[in-house]
Every structure is written in C-alpha cells, then in structure tokens.
Design a protein around this motif. Structure first.
Motif, PDB file in Angstrom:
ATOM      1  N   SER A  17       0.831  -1.210   0.000  1.00 51.02           N
ATOM      2  CA  SER A  17       0.000   0.000   0.000  1.00 51.02           C
ATOM      3  C   SER A  17       0.863   1.256   0.000  1.00 51.02           C
ATOM      4  CB  SER A  17      -0.918   0.009   1.226  1.00 51.02           C
ATOM      5  OG  SER A  17      -1.853  -1.049   1.157  1.00 51.02           O
ATOM      6  N   GLU A  35      -3.978   2.460   3.105  1.00 43.12           N
ATOM      7  CA  GLU A  35      -3.946   3.224   1.856  1.00 43.12           C
ATOM      8  C   GLU A  35      -4.083   4.727   2.125  1.00 43.12           C
ATOM      9  OE1 GLU A  35      -5.885   0.716   2.528  1.00 43.12           O
ATOM     10  OE2 GLU A  35      -5.395  -0.895   1.109  1.00 43.12           O
ATOM     11  N   GLU A  36      -4.936   5.067   3.076  1.00 41.69           N
ATOM     12  CA  GLU A  36      -5.165   6.468   3.391  1.00 41.69           C
ATOM     13  C   GLU A  36      -3.930   7.088   4.045  1.00 41.69           C
ATOM     14  OE1 GLU A  36      -8.273   9.024   6.190  1.00 41.69           O
ATOM     15  OE2 GLU A  36      -8.896   7.118   5.290  1.00 41.69           O
ATOM     16  N   ARG A  59     -12.588  12.571   0.182  1.00 43.80           N
ATOM     17  CA  ARG A  59     -13.319  11.354  -0.164  1.00 43.80           C
ATOM     18  C   ARG A  59     -14.118  11.591  -1.448  1.00 43.80           C
ATOM     19  NH1 ARG A  59     -12.953   7.299   3.181  1.00 43.80           N
ATOM     20  NH2 ARG A  59     -12.215   7.671   5.312  1.00 43.80           N
ATOM     21  N   GLN A  66     -18.890   2.773  -1.850  1.00 46.08           N
ATOM     22  CA  GLN A  66     -18.135   3.079  -3.065  1.00 46.08           C
ATOM     23  C   GLN A  66     -17.155   4.231  -2.862  1.00 46.08           C
ATOM     24  OE1 GLN A  66     -18.520   1.002  -5.650  1.00 46.08           O
ATOM     25  NE2 GLN A  66     -19.971  -0.050  -4.306  1.00 46.08           N
ATOM     26  N   THR A 115     -13.991   6.398  -2.053  1.00 53.93           N
ATOM     27  CA  THR A 115     -12.550   6.168  -2.083  1.00 53.93           C
ATOM     28  C   THR A 115     -11.850   7.428  -1.613  1.00 53.93           C
ATOM     29  OG1 THR A 115     -12.434   6.888  -4.401  1.00 53.93           O
ATOM     30  CG2 THR A 115     -12.675   4.521  -3.989  1.00 53.93           C
ATOM     31  N   ILE A 135      -8.925  10.097  -2.050  1.00 54.97           N
ATOM     32  CA  ILE A 135      -8.084  10.662  -3.108  1.00 54.97           C
ATOM     33  C   ILE A 135      -7.394  11.913  -2.565  1.00 54.97           C
ATOM     34  CG2 ILE A 135      -9.598   9.816  -4.952  1.00 54.97           C
ATOM     35  CD1 ILE A 135     -10.684  12.740  -5.143  1.00 54.97           C
TER      36      ILE A 135
END
Length: 210
Positions: A40, A136-137, A163, A169, A171, A173
């Motif tokens: 990640s 990941e964040e 977000r 759904q 994610t 970014i």
C-alpha cells in the motif's frame, strides 16, 4: 486556488517562502510493516510520483534509498536503529522532544547543493489516531507530504486527502487542488526551488490553465 491561498502552504514558520521538489528519482524503503502494508505504501508513492510526472528508481547511486519511512510504536525505538543518528542530526534530543510533545509523525528532508530535495525521512508512531486509519489512506497522505517541501503547518488543520463517492463506493483521493499544485510545481518550466513568493502566482496561473 488564488496566490493568497497557495502562499501559506509554502511559507515557513519564520515567514520565509520556500517550495522545493525532488531533484532526483525517488527510491523508497519502508521499515516496520507487513507485506500488505508495504504494498500500500509503495503503491501510494508510485501514484503520487506519477501524478507529479517525476521518476522512481531501483537505487540511488549516492544513498541507496533516499526516501525512508519508519513505522513504530514508541519514539524510543528509533534510538536503536543502526546509523540513524548519522542521517538525522541531534537524534536523541529530537526523539526526546517528539516524545514529550506526544507527536505521532515527523518528516525530515535533506537537500542537494541547489536546494532540490535529495532525501526524506518519515517517522510514524502508530498511536491510536494513526492506527485506525486504513493503510492506503495513511500512505497516500504521507506520499503527498514528501513529494514537495510544504510549510510545517500546511496540513495542520486540513488533510491533503478527500473522499470521492459515497457509502461503500467511497474512495480516498488527494484533494483536487493539492493534486493540481503538485502537478504545477513539477512543471518542467518551473524551478526546482523557489524562495520568492511570486512563485505562488506562477503556480496559480498553472492551476488556472489546467
């Protein structure tokens, strides 16, 4: 973003404007995580480097690895890392200060002769606040914060992340304006290092034209 929005993101605590980008390909190494988290972290770095239009490499001819990321539970653990005191000056008092402050992260940079970023060191103490974040964040936020030399307070009150989408759904970014600034700062026509606040005008112009 206007120049007035951008300038504080690169204005140091002493009032100096300073923006620097990497002057060499980035070679990351990550310590203290399992393979899934390692994937990640490296994936986030690759994504941000690609966004910038910069490069990664297998090795740095001078340093071997030039982006070192450490995950740990207590600042005292770093005192036992071999040769770390050679990379981070005054390591013992720094660790004592971070411990006293209850800090959960710290970033240190080294620079080439022209002022471009030569190396970066990221230290993440996995306290309760950081431990609840998805890998990941956490990785994407750290990648964004080492791709440029931002002000110490640039993200003190607002994360570089946002977000996208809703519910299951959704994610995580980079905030679009932060992604745009990274791209603009790595524009080949822009300097690798800027110390004049007029640099913010040039960044804003590129955001507007993008």
């Amino acid at each position: 973003m206007t120049p007035e929005d951008i300038a504080p993101l690169f204005t140091r605590a002493d009032g100096r404007y300073l923006c620097a980008r990497w002057g060499r390909p980035i070679v990351p190494v990550v310590f203290g995580v399992e393979d899934a988290t390692l994937s990640s972290v490296k994936g986030a770095i690759e994504a941000v480097v690609a966004l910038a239009g910069h490069q990664m490499a297998e090795t740095d001819p001078e340093l071997g690895a030039n982006l070192m990321i450490f995950f740990f539970r207590d600042w005292a653990e770093l005192g036992g890392v071999p040769n770390l005191d050679r990379l981070i000056p005054d390591l013992p008092p720094l660790l004592a200060r971070l411990q006293a402050q209850g800090a959960n992260q710290y970033r240190a940079f080294r620079f080439d002769a022209d002022g471009a970023i030569r190396a970066a060191f990221v230290f993440l103490r996995m306290d309760a606040a950081l431990s609840v974040l998805p890998a990941e964040e956490l990785a994407l936020a750290q990648a964004a914060q080492v791709i440029l030399l931002w002000s110490e307070q640039a993200f003190a009150n607002r994360s570089p992340l946002a977000r996208a989408g809703t519910g299951a759904q959704a994610t995580v970014i980079l905030r679009p304006e932060i992604a745009g600034l990274i791209r603009a700062a790595y524009d080949p026509a822009m300097p690798a290092v800027a110390q004049d606040p007029s640099h913010a005008l040039r960044l804003a112009a590129r955001l507007g034209s993008g």
